[in-house]
Design a protein around this motif. Structure first.
Motif, short mmCIF file in Angstrom:
data_model
loop_
_atom_site.label_atom_id
_atom_site.label_comp_id
_atom_site.label_asym_id
_atom_site.label_seq_id
_atom_site.Cartn_x
_atom_site.Cartn_y
_atom_site.Cartn_z
N LYS A 1 0.79 -1.45 0.05
CA LYS A 1 -0.04 0.02 0.09
C LYS A 1 0.83 1.20 0.13
CE LYS A 1 -3.68 -2.32 2.56
NZ LYS A 1 -4.81 -2.20 3.70
N LEU A 2 0.48 2.03 -1.09
CA LEU A 2 1.46 3.49 -1.17
C LEU A 2 0.50 4.75 -1.02
CD1 LEU A 2 3.73 2.42 -4.00
CD2 LEU A 2 4.48 2.47 -1.52
N ASP A 3 1.01 5.66 -0.47
CA ASP A 3 0.14 6.83 -0.65
C ASP A 3 0.22 7.71 -1.71
OD1 ASP A 3 2.37 8.13 -0.18
OD2 ASP A 3 1.94 8.48 1.97
N ARG A 4 -0.32 8.78 -2.04
CA ARG A 4 -0.03 9.42 -3.28
C ARG A 4 1.29 9.92 -3.48
NH1 ARG A 4 -4.61 13.96 -4.34
NH2 ARG A 4 -5.88 11.86 -4.25
N ALA A 5 1.78 10.30 -2.26
CA ALA A 5 3.25 11.03 -2.71
C ALA A 5 4.28 9.91 -2.81
CB ALA A 5 3.51 11.61 -1.15
N GLN A 6 4.14 8.85 -2.29
CA GLN A 6 5.06 7.70 -2.46
C GLN A 6 4.73 7.15 -3.77
OE1 GLN A 6 3.50 4.97 0.83
NE2 GLN A 6 5.34 5.57 1.89
N LYS A 7 3.74 7.11 -4.29
CA LYS A 7 3.64 6.60 -5.65
C LYS A 7 4.17 7.54 -6.57
CE LYS A 7 -0.87 4.21 -5.18
NZ LYS A 7 -2.41 4.21 -5.43
N LYS A 8 3.98 8.86 -6.31
CA LYS A 8 4.83 10.01 -7.25
C LYS A 8 6.16 9.76 -7.20
CE LYS A 8 5.18 14.81 -7.76
NZ LYS A 8 4.66 16.27 -7.35
#
Length: 373
Positions: free
Chosen positions: A343-350
């Motif tokens: 599970k990744l948050d938006r910042a991590q995905k970016k």
């Protein structure tokens, strides 16, 4: 009924004299009535002795091979009592005490081995105890107290089984009686242990009520044992002389302790070595990191090199189990387990997307794979 003496001893018909002797010695130990209390053991013991008495004698063996067991219907076939013991000439009994029971079967052939009016000394029974240990107790050592059920010499009769001893009227104190048996080969005299006094030459006016004539009583005893460092599952420890009391002045038996060790939540053990699966993050694997890990010998700092792959292994020499039995220390192995986030948050995905768009140097295995895909 025809008897297969070779089958009784478990040997081939072409077996050598030495092979027959070894087979007999092994089976005699296994089925001796003093050792084997199972039903039918005594009859099996007789059959083994009868077979050996024939096959160990060259002349009797030739007759048996030609005519079968019918050639001995007047002696061996009659129940084994007709043999005088000659078939055992040359056999070494230094490693097996056949005792009075064999003498009953063999017609007194071993009477010189026993003193007049004396019972054979018997070692007491051994006892097996299971003790559970935690992982730490096993590798660091500890002390354990436990209770064992054993037999001890009766205090009421001092272990003899009765009171006011007197000379046995059946054997007149000899401990042995002589009987005669008529066979087709003539009259045979057989000397056996006196059944009334059991070979001691004495009987008692009154039987001990405390032990009911056995001389031994069952008791619970508390013992303490020092568990050495590094014991493992199913390891055994012997406490000499702590078992049941012997009979007729024989030595005490032993207590054997078998250990069962509980698993550790993190460590995996292989003898004196320890294996630890260490989880590391994806960034630790890529960038490298320094970690602290607890081994059986204390905390150790380990370096995770950059580019660490899942399953990479590091050896920490001498940081395993201190095995007291072999006087050596094992090693600890660190196996890296790269944990991929699910599970990744938006910042991590970016950040991951930006990383994927950079020109990363490909490993050789990737290059080879994509050449054919």
């Amino acid at each position: 009924m025809a008897k297969d003496y070779y089958k009784t001893l478990g040997v081939d018909k072409n077996a050598s004299d030495e092979e027959i002797k070894r087979a007999f010695r092994k089976l005699a130990k296994q089925y001796h009535p003093d050792v084997n209390k199972e039903e039918g053991a005594q009859e099996k013991f007789k059959e083994i002795g009868e077979a050996y008495s024939v096959l160990s004698d060259p002349n009797k063996r030739r007759q048996y091979d030609q005519f079968g067991s019918a050639a001995f219907d007047g002696s061996a076939g009659g129940g084994f009592g007709g043999f005088s013991g000659g078939g055992f000439s040359g056999f070494g009994f230094e490693d097996i005490d056949l005792g009075d029971i064999f003498e009953q079967f063999m017609g007194g052939g071993f009477s010189s081995r026993h003193k007049k009016g004396s019972k054979r000394q018997t070692k007491g029974d051994d006892t097996l105890v299971h003790i559970n240990l935690t992982f730490d107790e096993a590798i660091y050592g500890t002390e354990k107290e436990f209770t064992v059920n054993i037999k001890e010499k009766c205090p009421e009769c001092n272990g003899v089984g009765g009171h006011n001893s007197k000379t046995c009227p059946d054997c007149n104190g000899r401990g042995r009686v002589v009987s005669e048996q008529r066979t087709i080969l003539g009259m045979f005299q057989t000397e056996t242990t006196c059944s009334k006094c059991g070979g001691s030459g004495t009987v008692f006016e009154t039987t001990c009520n405390n032990c009911r004539g056995k001389g031994l009583i069952s008791v619970k005893k508390n013992l303490k044992v020092r568990v050495p460092r590094g014991v493992d599952n199913e390891d055994q420890l012997r406490m000499a002389g702590k078992g049941s009391a012997g009979e007729n002045g024989g030595p005490n038996g032993d207590v054997y302790i078998e250990f069962s060790v509980k698993d550790h939540p993190i460590y995996r053990r292989d003898k004196s070595d320890i294996y630890i699966d260490m989880p590391i993050t994806l960034t630790d694997a890529i960038m490298g990191a320094k970690k602290e890990v607890m081994t059986p010998q204390g905390k150790v700092k380990v370096e995770v090199p950059s580019g660490t792959q899942n399953g990479d292994k590091v050896k920490l020499r001498g940081k395993g189990i201190d095995d007291e039995k072999y006087n050596k220390k094992g090693d600890t192995y660190i196996i890296y387990n790269v944990v991929i986030p699910t599970k990744l948050d938006r910042a991590q995905k970016k950040l991951i997307k930006e990383l994927s768009e950079t020109d990363l140097e490909q490993e050789e295995q990737f290059k080879k794979f994509y050449q054919y895909n």
